[in-house]
Structure formats: structure tokens, C-alpha cells
Scaffold this motif. Structure first.
Motif, PDB file in Angstrom:
ATOM      1  N   MET A  78     105.098  37.074  17.902  1.00 40.41           N
ATOM      2  CA  MET A  78     106.508  36.741  17.786  1.00 40.41           C
ATOM      3  C   MET A  78     106.751  35.623  16.780  1.00 40.41           C
ATOM      4  O   MET A  78     107.817  35.534  16.179  1.00 40.41           O
ATOM      5  CB  MET A  78     107.065  36.330  19.160  1.00 40.41           C
ATOM      6  N   ASN A  79     105.738  34.782  16.585  1.00 39.41           N
ATOM      7  CA  ASN A  79     105.874  33.649  15.666  1.00 39.41           C
ATOM      8  C   ASN A  79     105.306  33.942  14.274  1.00 39.41           C
ATOM      9  O   ASN A  79     105.075  33.024  13.497  1.00 39.41           O
ATOM     10  CB  ASN A  79     105.204  32.413  16.258  1.00 39.41           C
ATOM     11  N   GLY A  80     105.092  35.213  13.963  1.00 37.16           N
ATOM     12  CA  GLY A  80     104.793  35.552  12.579  1.00 37.16           C
ATOM     13  C   GLY A  80     103.350  35.783  12.215  1.00 37.16           C
ATOM     14  O   GLY A  80     103.026  35.837  11.011  1.00 37.16           O
ATOM     15  N   ALA A  81     102.451  35.925  13.188  1.00 35.24           N
ATOM     16  CA  ALA A  81     101.070  36.271  12.842  1.00 35.24           C
ATOM     17  C   ALA A  81     101.048  37.662  12.210  1.00 35.24           C
ATOM     18  O   ALA A  81     101.769  38.566  12.640  1.00 35.24           O
ATOM     19  CB  ALA A  81     100.187  36.253  14.089  1.00 35.24           C
ATOM     20  N   THR A  82     100.238  37.831  11.179  1.00 32.16           N
ATOM     21  CA  THR A  82     100.208  39.115  10.472  1.00 32.16           C
ATOM     22  C   THR A  82      99.333  40.148  11.173  1.00 32.16           C
ATOM     23  O   THR A  82      99.568  41.346  11.050  1.00 32.16           O
ATOM     24  CB  THR A  82      99.701  38.918   9.041  1.00 32.16           C
ATOM     25  N   ARG A  83      98.317  39.709  11.863  1.00 30.75           N
ATOM     26  CA  ARG A  83      97.456  40.609  12.637  1.00 30.75           C
ATOM     27  C   ARG A  83      97.017  39.865  13.901  1.00 30.75           C
ATOM     28  O   ARG A  83      96.518  38.744  13.830  1.00 30.75           O
ATOM     29  CB  ARG A  83      96.227  41.022  11.821  1.00 30.75           C
ATOM     30  N   VAL A  84      97.214  40.480  15.053  1.00 30.40           N
ATOM     31  CA  VAL A  84      96.798  39.895  16.328  1.00 30.40           C
ATOM     32  C   VAL A  84      95.873  40.893  17.011  1.00 30.40           C
ATOM     33  O   VAL A  84      96.258  42.037  17.269  1.00 30.40           O
ATOM     34  CB  VAL A  84      98.003  39.588  17.240  1.00 30.40           C
ATOM     35  N   VAL A  85      94.656  40.464  17.287  1.00 29.88           N
ATOM     36  CA  VAL A  85      93.688  41.298  17.996  1.00 29.88           C
ATOM     37  C   VAL A  85      93.489  40.696  19.383  1.00 29.88           C
ATOM     38  O   VAL A  85      93.061  39.547  19.525  1.00 29.88           O
ATOM     39  CB  VAL A  85      92.351  41.381  17.234  1.00 29.88           C
ATOM     40  N   LEU A 127      88.065  44.471  12.831  1.00 33.83           N
ATOM     41  CA  LEU A 127      89.484  44.585  13.170  1.00 33.83           C
ATOM     42  C   LEU A 127      90.324  43.509  12.482  1.00 33.83           C
ATOM     43  O   LEU A 127      91.550  43.540  12.559  1.00 33.83           O
ATOM     44  CB  LEU A 127      89.672  44.480  14.684  1.00 33.83           C
ATOM     45  N   SER A 128      89.662  42.576  11.808  1.00 31.61           N
ATOM     46  CA  SER A 128      90.374  41.537  11.070  1.00 31.61           C
ATOM     47  C   SER A 128      91.016  42.140   9.828  1.00 31.61           C
ATOM     48  O   SER A 128      90.679  43.251   9.430  1.00 31.61           O
ATOM     49  CB  SER A 128      89.405  40.417  10.668  1.00 31.61           C
ATOM     50  N   PRO A 129      91.976  41.428   9.226  1.00 29.02           N
ATOM     51  CA  PRO A 129      92.632  41.969   8.028  1.00 29.02           C
ATOM     52  C   PRO A 129      91.616  42.361   6.949  1.00 29.02           C
ATOM     53  O   PRO A 129      90.717  41.577   6.622  1.00 29.02           O
ATOM     54  CB  PRO A 129      93.513  40.800   7.569  1.00 29.02           C
TER      55      PRO A 129
END
Length: 281
Positions: free
Chosen positions: A115-122, A169-171
Motif C-alpha cells: 500500500m505504501n508503494g513497494a514495487t514487489r512484495v514477496v 522471486l526478486s525483481p
């Protein structure tokens, strides 16, 4: 595996690992018994910490929690709630960053990161279908589009094993993440070696050009006050063995998780938060 990672693994207590007296990953005899019906709880974000442009609907975060689970994945831990508020007041930690949560359970910090703008959350937890499936349900309750487009990923992860798979799974499959989240995990003393190994391998290293490395946020409560020193040993080892700088960022009384437990209520009801990061060159 790096030399520092080998040292972390080799530094385990043979007796403790053999007995694994308090290991989260020792499957209890009733592990395969059917779980009780899941329930939905609501975490209300503090309005004054939210951006003005955020949708009103994002104030109330709905979390699906299992009715019971032998690995404690059916609780919304005070450390997770405290870190969620901390993230809302320090949005720059995750904005434009990749985030990995270990032992997520209710996955509240991961949702707040997205919700606070992380581009990828695993989001990860022990690879049990009930736990992993329940986290997917929680994500779908709040941000189904992010689950569909892959900006939020849910997967099973047994700490210290298949680290390369999680790294992919990271960018761009770079293997590491900008921010790691560990909420109420360090009471599992027999898992410290595997947790430290996972942090060492999955947290972004500083660049040769002087760019900053990643950071890990470790929030927890001393649920067993008489073992507080063992809880803190994780923080000490992160400094001593991984070479990370340690900064205390939170110490907040929230009330106890379990009223019936023994020990000083003030100790059992206080959340401690630490930032672990590589030294700035």
C-alpha cells in the motif's frame, strides 16, 4: 554459499539443533489434523499516518486468520501491528523497493508495504498449504489486482532451504531484496541459524559503486521473559557474524498477547524493533 553464510550455519548448537526443543519446523503430532474455520479480522490504520491521496477503503485492512495452527500462523502478532504503524509513518522504507517477509502469518506488514508503494512484495511462510493458501486469501481480500499482476507474490519458504528459489522471486530475479521483514520470529531460538543464513543470502549487498545495501527490520516481543537474552542473541549475532549495523527504532508497550502466560506483563507486552543494515561505505 558465501563464507559468512557457512559460518552462520556452522555456528549452530549441535545439541539444540538435534533436540530442536522449540523449533517451529518440528511438525507436531497433530500437524495434519484439519484446521478450525478461518476468521477475518480488521486492522485499522491510523488516519494521520496515511497519505491524503489514499483510498478510504485502504484504511481498514482485512486479514484472514486460520482458526488454529500448530505453527502459530493463526495469530495477528503485536509486533506485526506495531511494525505496520511504523511503516505507515516511514513510507520511504519501502517506496519503490522490493520487500520480502519471512514467517508472515497474517502478512499485515507485507500488505502495508504494498500500500505504501513497494514495487514487489514477496510474502512467505512455512510451506504448508493451509498457511500459504490463507495468505493468498488475505491478499485477495485487499488487493487482488496485485496478486494477479505479480507485484505481490505468496510462496512457501522453509528458512535456510531453497534460498535460491526465493531469490528468483526478486525483481528481475536478481536474488536479493531491498527490505526484509521479520516479525515475532526470534523466539524460535533453534531457528536462529537458518534465519541468519536466509538474511545473509537474501538481503541486498552494498554496491561496489558505494550504493547502499538492503536492510532488515526485526520486531518482536519477549513472550518468555526468562529467555529474553536468547531472543536478543539473534540481534547480537547479526552484528557479530553478518557485520550488520544494528539500530533500535522502536520500544513500545502494546499489552500482552496471551494473558494466561507467566512472566512480567510489562516485558511480555513490550514490542522491540531493530533495523539491521550494512555499514555505509
Amino acid at each position: 554459499m558465501s563464507e559468512s553464510t557457512r559460518e552462520v550455519v556452522a555456528g549452530s548448537s549441535d545439541v539444540e539443533d538435534a533436540l530442536a526443543l522449540d523449533s517451529m519446523f518440528q511438525e507436531p503430532e497433530d500437524f495434519c489434523q484439519p484446521a478450525q474455520e478461518a476468521k477475518t479480522v480488521v486492522f485499522e490504520r491510523q488516519p494521520e499516518l496515511m497519505d491524503q491521496g489514499e483510498e478510504e477503503g485502504s484504511r481498514k485492512v482485512r486479514l484472514s486468520l486460520l482458526g488454529s495452527h500448530p505453527l502459530w500462523g493463526h495469530h495477528l502478532w503485536n509486533a506485526a501491528k506495531t511494525f505496520a504503524n511504523y511503516l505507515d509513518s516511514h513510507k520511504d522504507i519501502v517506496q519503490g523497493k522490493s520487500v520480502l517477509e519471512l514467517g508472515a502469518a497474517g502478512a499485515l506488514p507485507s500488505l502495508i508495504s504494498a500500500m505504501n508503494g513497494a514495487t514487489r512484495v514477496v510474502i512467505t511462510d512455512y510451506p504448508d498449504p493451509d498457511l500459504v493458501g490463507n495468505i493468498k486469501t488475505t491478499v485477495a481480500l485487499n488487493m487482488p489486482q496485485k496478486l494477479e499482476d505479480g507485484s505481490v507474490v505468496v510462496d512457501g519458504f522453509k528458512w535456510g532451504y531453497e534460498v535460491d528459489r526465493i531469490g528468483k522471486l526478486s525483481p528481475d530475479g536478481c536474488g536479493t531484496f531491498d527490505v526484509l521483514i521479520l516479525c515475532d520470529l526470534v523466539f524460535n531460538h533453534s531457528e536462529h541459524n537458518r534465519l541468519l543464513s536466509s538474511v545473509s543470502q537474501l538481503m541486498k549487498k552494498p554496491g561496489t559503486d558505494g550504493s547502499a545495501g538492503g536492510e532488515a527490520y526485526v520486531f518482536f516481543t519477549h513472550h518468555r521473559p526468562w529467555l529474553a537474552d536468547k531472543d536478543m542473541r539473534f540481534i547480537e549475532r547479526a552484528r557479530e557474524e553478518l557485520g550488520l549495523e544494528v539500530t533500535r527504532v522502536v520500544e513500545e508497550y502494546t499489552g500482552v498477547m496471551f494473558e494466561e502466560d507467566p512472566g512480567d506483563e510489562r516485558v511480555r507486552g513490550t514490542v522491540h524493533g531493530f533495523r539491521l543494515a550494512y555499514p555505509v561505505a
